[in-house]
Enzyme design. Structure first.
Site, PDB file in Angstrom:
ATOM      1  CG  ASN A   1      -1.687   1.232   1.446  1.00 33.55           C
ATOM      2  OD1 ASN A   1      -1.750   2.086   0.555  1.00 33.55           O
ATOM      3  ND2 ASN A   1      -2.319   1.380   2.596  1.00 33.55           N
TER       4      ASN A   1
ATOM      5  CE  LYS B   1      -0.165   3.301   4.697  1.00 33.38           C
ATOM      6  NZ  LYS B   1      -0.147   3.402   6.144  1.00 33.38           N
TER       7      LYS B   1
ATOM      8  CG  HIS C   1      -5.875   1.797   5.193  1.00 32.53           C
ATOM      9  ND1 HIS C   1      -5.469   2.800   6.042  1.00 32.53           N
ATOM     10  CD2 HIS C   1      -4.833   0.941   5.086  1.00 32.53           C
ATOM     11  CE1 HIS C   1      -4.209   2.552   6.412  1.00 32.53           C
ATOM     12  NE2 HIS C   1      -3.807   1.438   5.849  1.00 32.53           N
TER      13      HIS C   1
ATOM     14  CD  GLU D   1      -2.975   5.558   6.737  1.00 33.23           C
ATOM     15  OE1 GLU D   1      -2.967   5.655   5.503  1.00 33.23           O
ATOM     16  OE2 GLU D   1      -2.021   5.071   7.388  1.00 33.23           O
TER      17      GLU D   1
ATOM     18  CD  GLU E   1      -3.477  -2.627   7.298  1.00 31.57           C
ATOM     19  OE1 GLU E   1      -2.407  -2.862   6.745  1.00 31.57           O
ATOM     20  OE2 GLU E   1      -4.103  -1.561   7.136  1.00 31.57           O
TER      21      GLU E   1
ATOM     22  N   GLY F   1       2.371   2.405  10.604  1.00 27.89           N
ATOM     23  CA  GLY F   1       3.266   3.553  10.432  1.00 27.89           C
ATOM     24  C   GLY F   1       3.993   3.958  11.705  1.00 27.89           C
TER      25      GLY F   1
ATOM     26  CB  SER G   1       5.276  -1.668  11.825  1.00 22.56           C
ATOM     27  OG  SER G   1       4.830  -0.347  12.096  1.00 22.56           O
TER      28      SER G   1
HETATM   29  P1  PGA Z   1       2.820   0.398   7.537  1.00 20.91           P
HETATM   30  O1  PGA Z   1       1.337   0.558   6.930  1.00 20.91           O
HETATM   31  O2  PGA Z   1       3.369  -0.899   6.995  1.00 20.91           O
HETATM   32  O3  PGA Z   1       3.573   1.598   7.062  1.00 20.91           O
HETATM   33  O4  PGA Z   1       2.686   0.332   9.023  1.00 20.91           O
HETATM   34  C1  PGA Z   1       0.491  -0.540   6.747  1.00 20.91           C
HETATM   35  C2  PGA Z   1      -0.827  -0.088   6.160  1.00 20.91           C
HETATM   36  O5  PGA Z   1      -1.315   0.989   6.526  1.00 20.91           O
HETATM   37  O6  PGA Z   1      -1.425  -0.769   5.303  1.00 20.91           O
END
Ligand code: PGA
Length: 253
Positions: free
Chosen positions: A9, A11, A95, A97, A167, A173, A212
């Protein structure tokens, strides 16, 4: 045996030039013989270019979001049919976010899930609890509610052409991944919940972990019996990291 699934992803990262270089690197490094479904999810504006560059190869293309409506006056939105039209095969829905920053609730996520499937996309349905919810002992209740929002409307059968991504919001992140056992516990819970409706199906649905994931922890996460791969954010922007994560998924099989 469930086929491992690893998606990057991206982003809101990338540029035409940077994407072309990264995708060329991935095409060179990701081994066609790895029995892993490998996917990249660039921002909307780059999807057509990415699909063209990856056409005929081992890496599929997915969107990071999709509109719940099929067509019409929805300024700024992108429909599932448009995504299919430019070569996408997957769409991330729900997601954290998007749930948090754009106020997407369970009902909207369930509609996006259905819109993706109707057009022939495989939805990657994200579920996960916040730190407060985990500390309050509400993890299972939260992911159950998020899963049930789809199950209750579209039925267990709808999951046969979908991927679940657990997640935990506190791990996204932050550099702080869930421990392999923490991930396994939630994945096993989700599988039991699906099994209550359809045991055969529950054994087939891929549940991937996100939060992560990196080269250094992928193998131990994927060693868990119910962790079928990863949804990778930051580390998917590095060809070397993403290659090692896909290799760890291949080694699982
Ligand atoms: P990250 O994000 O690996 O940077 O923690 C994962 C995600 O949001 O899908």
């Amino acid at each position: 045996m469930r086929r491992p699934f690893v998606a990057g992803n991206w982003k809101m990262h990338g540029s035409r030039a940077a994407n072309e270089t990264l995708l060329a690197e991935l095409e060179r490094r990701l081994k066609p013989e790895w029995p892993v479904e490998m996917v990249v999810c660039p921002p909307f504006v780059y999807l057509a270019d990415a699909a063209r560059q990856l056409e005929g190869g081992r890496v599929g293309v997915g969107a990071q979001d999709v509109c719940a409506e099929p067509v019409g006056a929805f300024t700024g939105q992108v429909s599932a049919a448009m995504l299919v039209d430019v070569g996408c095969r997957y769409a991330i829905v729900g997601h954290s976010e998007r749930r948090r920053l754009y106020h997407e609730d369970d009902a909207l996520v369930a509609r996006k899930f259905a819109a993706a499937q109707r057009a022939g996309l495989v939805p990657v349905l994200c579920l996960g609890e916040t730190l407060e919810e985990r500390e309050a002992g509400a993890t299972e209740a939260v992911v159950a509610r998020q899963l049930d929002a789809v199950l209750s409307i579209h039925g267990a059968e709808s999951l046969s052409k979908a991927v679940l991504a657990y997640e935990p919001v506190w791990a996204i992140g932050t550099g702080r991944n869930a421990s392999p056992q923490q991930a396994q516990d939630v994945h096993a819970f989700l599988r039991r919940r699906m099994a209550a409706q359809d045991a055969t199906l529950a054994g087939q649905v891929r549940i991937v972990y996100g939060g992560s994931v990196k080269a250094g922890n992928a193998a131990e996460l994927f060693a868990m019996p119910d962790v079928d791969g990863g949804l990778v954010g930051g580390a998917s922007l590095s060809a070397d990291e993403f290659q090692q994560i896909c290799a760890a998924a291949a080694a699982r099989t």
